[in-house]
Write an enzyme that holds these catalytic residues in place. Structure first.
Site, PDB file in Angstrom:
ATOM      1  N   GLY A  14      -6.345   7.060   3.914  1.00 32.68           N
ATOM      2  CA  GLY A  14      -4.958   6.689   3.609  1.00 32.68           C
ATOM      3  C   GLY A  14      -4.862   5.562   2.589  1.00 32.68           C
ATOM      4  N   VAL A  16      -3.770   2.498   3.013  1.00 33.98           N
ATOM      5  CA  VAL A  16      -4.332   1.253   3.544  1.00 33.98           C
ATOM      6  C   VAL A  16      -5.838   1.412   3.737  1.00 33.98           C
ATOM      7  CG1 VAL A  16      -4.312  -0.354   5.484  1.00 33.98           C
ATOM      8  CG2 VAL A  16      -2.153   0.629   4.680  1.00 33.98           C
ATOM      9  N   ARG A  41      -8.156  17.321   8.928  1.00 32.87           N
ATOM     10  CA  ARG A  41      -7.944  17.810   7.558  1.00 32.87           C
ATOM     11  C   ARG A  41      -8.925  17.197   6.568  1.00 32.87           C
ATOM     12  NH1 ARG A  41      -2.805  16.572   9.581  1.00 32.87           N
ATOM     13  NH2 ARG A  41      -2.967  14.446   8.832  1.00 32.87           N
ATOM     14  N   ARG A 101       2.457  -4.165  18.844  1.00 30.02           N
ATOM     15  CA  ARG A 101       2.947  -5.462  18.340  1.00 30.02           C
ATOM     16  C   ARG A 101       3.906  -6.170  19.280  1.00 30.02           C
ATOM     17  NH1 ARG A 101       4.528  -3.125  12.567  1.00 30.02           N
ATOM     18  NH2 ARG A 101       2.481  -2.967  11.591  1.00 30.02           N
ATOM     19  N   CYS A 130       4.319  -5.208   7.290  1.00 28.13           N
ATOM     20  CA  CYS A 130       4.042  -5.753   5.957  1.00 28.13           C
ATOM     21  C   CYS A 130       5.177  -6.640   5.425  1.00 28.13           C
ATOM     22  CB  CYS A 130       3.742  -4.619   4.980  1.00 28.13           C
ATOM     23  SG  CYS A 130       4.910  -3.257   5.063  1.00 28.13           S
ATOM     24  N   GLN A 157      11.450  -2.696  -1.245  1.00 30.17           N
ATOM     25  CA  GLN A 157      10.145  -2.217  -0.777  1.00 30.17           C
ATOM     26  C   GLN A 157       9.648  -1.021  -1.584  1.00 30.17           C
ATOM     27  OE1 GLN A 157      11.416  -3.323   3.742  1.00 30.17           O
ATOM     28  NE2 GLN A 157       9.557  -2.110   3.554  1.00 30.17           N
ATOM     29  N   SER A 160       4.438   2.567  -1.733  1.00 31.21           N
ATOM     30  CA  SER A 160       3.146   2.506  -1.034  1.00 31.21           C
ATOM     31  C   SER A 160       3.312   2.094   0.422  1.00 31.21           C
ATOM     32  CB  SER A 160       2.183   1.572  -1.756  1.00 31.21           C
ATOM     33  OG  SER A 160       2.757   0.297  -1.904  1.00 31.21           O
ATOM     34  N   GLY A 161       4.425   1.433   0.750  1.00 27.21           N
ATOM     35  CA  GLY A 161       4.688   1.102   2.147  1.00 27.21           C
ATOM     36  C   GLY A 161       4.830   2.344   3.005  1.00 27.21           C
ATOM     37  N   HIS A 243       5.751  -5.147  -2.251  1.00 26.11           N
ATOM     38  CA  HIS A 243       7.122  -5.388  -1.795  1.00 26.11           C
ATOM     39  C   HIS A 243       7.635  -6.709  -2.375  1.00 26.11           C
ATOM     40  CE1 HIS A 243       6.627  -2.091   0.806  1.00 26.11           C
ATOM     41  NE2 HIS A 243       6.542  -2.684   1.976  1.00 26.11           N
TER      42      HIS A 243
HETATM   43  N1  NAP Z   1       1.332   1.436   3.684  1.00 26.27           N
HETATM   44  C1  NAP Z   1       1.525   0.201   4.068  1.00 26.27           C
HETATM   45  O1  NAP Z   1       1.930  -0.663   3.301  1.00 26.27           O
HETATM   46  C2  NAP Z   1       1.250  -0.222   5.464  1.00 26.27           C
HETATM   47  C3  NAP Z   1       1.349  -1.572   5.752  1.00 26.27           C
HETATM   48  C4  NAP Z   1       1.099  -2.006   7.038  1.00 26.27           C
HETATM   49  C5  NAP Z   1       0.737  -1.096   8.000  1.00 26.27           C
HETATM   50  N2  NAP Z   1       0.654   0.220   7.694  1.00 26.27           N
HETATM   51  C6  NAP Z   1       0.261   1.134   8.747  1.00 26.27           C
HETATM   52  O2  NAP Z   1      -0.995   1.702   8.448  1.00 26.27           O
HETATM   53  C7  NAP Z   1      -1.036   3.042   8.913  1.00 26.27           C
HETATM   54  C8  NAP Z   1      -1.413   3.959   7.763  1.00 26.27           C
HETATM   55  O3  NAP Z   1      -0.533   3.779   6.687  1.00 26.27           O
HETATM   56  P1  NAP Z   1      -0.831   4.351   5.245  1.00 26.27           P
HETATM   57  O4  NAP Z   1       0.234   3.796   4.402  1.00 26.27           O
HETATM   58  O5  NAP Z   1      -2.252   4.118   4.872  1.00 26.27           O
HETATM   59  O6  NAP Z   1      -0.557   5.911   5.459  1.00 26.27           O
HETATM   60  P2  NAP Z   1      -1.192   7.181   4.717  1.00 26.27           P
HETATM   61  O7  NAP Z   1      -1.550   6.861   3.321  1.00 26.27           O
HETATM   62  O8  NAP Z   1      -0.251   8.271   4.993  1.00 26.27           O
HETATM   63  O9  NAP Z   1      -2.548   7.424   5.533  1.00 26.27           O
HETATM   64  C9  NAP Z   1      -2.552   7.843   6.861  1.00 26.27           C
HETATM   65  C10 NAP Z   1      -3.980   7.883   7.374  1.00 26.27           C
HETATM   66  O10 NAP Z   1      -3.949   8.225   8.769  1.00 26.27           O
HETATM   67  C11 NAP Z   1      -4.771   9.375   8.968  1.00 26.27           C
HETATM   68  N3  NAP Z   1      -4.249  10.251  10.017  1.00 26.27           N
HETATM   69  C12 NAP Z   1      -3.043  10.844  10.067  1.00 26.27           C
HETATM   70  N4  NAP Z   1      -2.963  11.631  11.166  1.00 26.27           N
HETATM   71  C13 NAP Z   1      -4.136  11.504  11.815  1.00 26.27           C
HETATM   72  C14 NAP Z   1      -4.683  12.076  12.993  1.00 26.27           C
HETATM   73  N5  NAP Z   1      -3.979  12.939  13.735  1.00 26.27           N
HETATM   74  N6  NAP Z   1      -5.926  11.724  13.358  1.00 26.27           N
HETATM   75  C15 NAP Z   1      -6.658  10.867  12.614  1.00 26.27           C
HETATM   76  N7  NAP Z   1      -6.209  10.308  11.470  1.00 26.27           N
HETATM   77  C16 NAP Z   1      -4.958  10.620  11.080  1.00 26.27           C
HETATM   78  C17 NAP Z   1      -4.724  10.101   7.631  1.00 26.27           C
HETATM   79  O11 NAP Z   1      -5.814  10.992   7.560  1.00 26.27           O
HETATM   80  P3  NAP Z   1      -5.714  12.368   6.672  1.00 26.27           P
HETATM   81  O12 NAP Z   1      -5.914  11.930   5.259  1.00 26.27           O
HETATM   82  O13 NAP Z   1      -6.835  13.162   7.212  1.00 26.27           O
HETATM   83  O14 NAP Z   1      -4.364  12.950   6.936  1.00 26.27           O
HETATM   84  C18 NAP Z   1      -4.836   8.929   6.673  1.00 26.27           C
HETATM   85  O15 NAP Z   1      -6.156   8.467   6.604  1.00 26.27           O
HETATM   86  C19 NAP Z   1       0.321   3.312   9.536  1.00 26.27           C
HETATM   87  O16 NAP Z   1       0.211   3.004  10.912  1.00 26.27           O
HETATM   88  C20 NAP Z   1       1.210   2.311   8.884  1.00 26.27           C
HETATM   89  O17 NAP Z   1       2.316   1.962   9.659  1.00 26.27           O
HETATM   90  C21 NAP Z   1       0.894   0.668   6.444  1.00 26.27           C
END
Ligand code: NAP
Length: 338
Positions: A14, A16, A41, A101, A130, A157, A160-161, A243
């Site tokens: 993902g 992050v 996947r 949290r 974030c 925001q 990427s969030g 952000h």
């Molecule tokens: N983006 C941000 O700024 C941010 C900031 C703070 C916290 N977060 C938190 O970090 C987490 C990920 O965010 P992201 O932005 O990185 O999202 P993302 O780009 O959509 O990535 C999601 C990740 O989770 C994996 N995933 C999804 N379904 C899954 C499953 N059933 N089993 C195992 N892995 C699974 C995905 O794997 P696949 O590639 O195989 O689908 C991918 O590696 C979320 O909880 C989000 O709230 C994000």
């Protein structure tokens, strides 16, 4: 000799997750062996780490044998399912999702602010939302200058969030609109490109979306100020990464001077003051992208309230708002145990 740690990243593919790999290299995080976990996947996908290829595996309850530290960023439902098995296997779990949290017994930590919330026995530590992290990096240092009574915040925001998928959506819509071609399928109920919209999370009974509710609750918990008044509006803008937040800080008495605030923020770890009135140069998400520091500027008196001052803050929410903050938590725990 086996020095270093066995580290797992859940959600490694993902937005992050990918930042973790870069940060481990950049900060020389003591990784001896690295497990990259994601959904079924992604099984077989290859990621590069320190010049070597690491194969992505499916995250299951059995994935954590021998793992010392597990970083979770695969959504709240994965954390709820897999954090307990990881802890039972002996791992320290650092969770980026919202799953834990609000639990009063689980620390919610920004190391520059409340590293002391991590108790010696804690094996599960959560990374705040974030927008809350970026806000508080700029607000917390000001507590040295007076008692903060209220925060008024509007966010700008980035895509990427919402993860890698939302970044792709913004790029694909923009391409379709500029180059022609079909608009991509979208999970949103509004167009994203050349638009902005109220944060795409569910609205509660008071009319606040989930992101806003998180900023209110988490700010109070992190600052240990359960009655802090927080007014927040969260908006997504068509920016790819980082952000930005407009922040008004109200004090219990007269606000400190702009000079005092600049001085305190200049010395705050993890903060960089970008406040060039002469050239009209202030924090931007482009400048903040890829940076560890949160940028703060437009520091000025609120002319409508002698007790308040205003700032503009930009921070890379994939870094300080997520992966970097998580790695810093792990570094804090490791330093204590060494
Ligand atoms: N983006 C941000 O700024 C941010 C900031 C703070 C916290 N977060 C938190 O970090 C987490 C990920 O965010 P992201 O932005 O990185 O999202 P993302 O780009 O959509 O990535 C999601 C990740 O989770 C994996 N995933 C999804 N379904 C899954 C499953 N059933 N089993 C195992 N892995 C699974 C995905 O794997 P696949 O590639 O195989 O689908 C991918 O590696 C979320 O909880 C989000 O709230 C994000």
């Amino acid at each position: 000799v086996n020095t270093g740690l066995s580290v797992a990243v859940v959600g490694a593919t993902g937005a992050v997750g990918q930042e973790f790999l870069r940060l481990f290299e950049q900060r020389n995080f003591p990784v001896r062996c690295l497990k990259l976990l994601a959904s079924e996947r992604s099984v077989g996908k290859i990621c590069k780490f320190r010049g070597e290829e690491v194969c992505v595996e499916e995250a299951t309850p059995g994935s954590f044998g021998g793992v010392d530290v597990a970083f979770f960023s695969a959504g709240a439902s994965r954390s709820k399912l897999l954090a307990a098995p990881a802890m039972s296997a002996g791992a320290l779990v650092i969770d980026n999702s919202s799953a834990f949290r609000t639990d009063p017994n689980i620390p919610l930590v920004v190391p520059e602010i409340n590293a002391d919330a991590i108790g010696p026995k804690d094996r599960l530590i959560t990374v705040p939302n974030c927008s809350a992290i970026i806000l508080l990096m700029a607000v917390h240092p000001l507590r040295r200058l007076g008692t903060i009574d209220r925060l008024i915040v509007s966010t700008y925001q980035s895509a990427s969030g919402g993860g890698a998928g939302m970044m792709r959506l913004l790029e694909d819509e923009t391409k379709a609109l500029t180059l022609g071609g079909e608009m991509p399928q979208s999970p949103l109920n509004v167009r994203y490109a050349y638009n902005l919209f109220s944060h795409n999370t569910p609205i509660n009974e008071f009319g606040y979306n989930e992101e806003e509710a998180k900023v209110i609750f988490e700010s109070r918990k992190i600052l240990s100020m359960p009655t802090l008044r927080v007014n927040v509006t969260c908006v997504r803008v068509p920016v790819l990464r980082a952000h930005t937040e407009s922040v008004t800080v109200e004090f219990a008495g007269p606000a400190p001077s702009v000079e005092e605030v600049r001085e305190v923020l200049s010395n705050a770890p993890g903060v960089r003051v970008v406040d060039d009135r002469e050239n009209n140069r202030f924090p931007t998400p482009l400048d903040a992208s890829g940076q560890d520091d949160v940028l703060v500027g437009r520091i000025r008196q609120d002319l409508s309230n002698a007790n308040a001052l205003c700032m503009l803050v930009s921070g890379d929410q994939l870094l300080k708002g997520a992966a970097l903050n998580a790695v810093q938590i792990a570094e804090t725990v490791l330093a204590r145990n060494s």
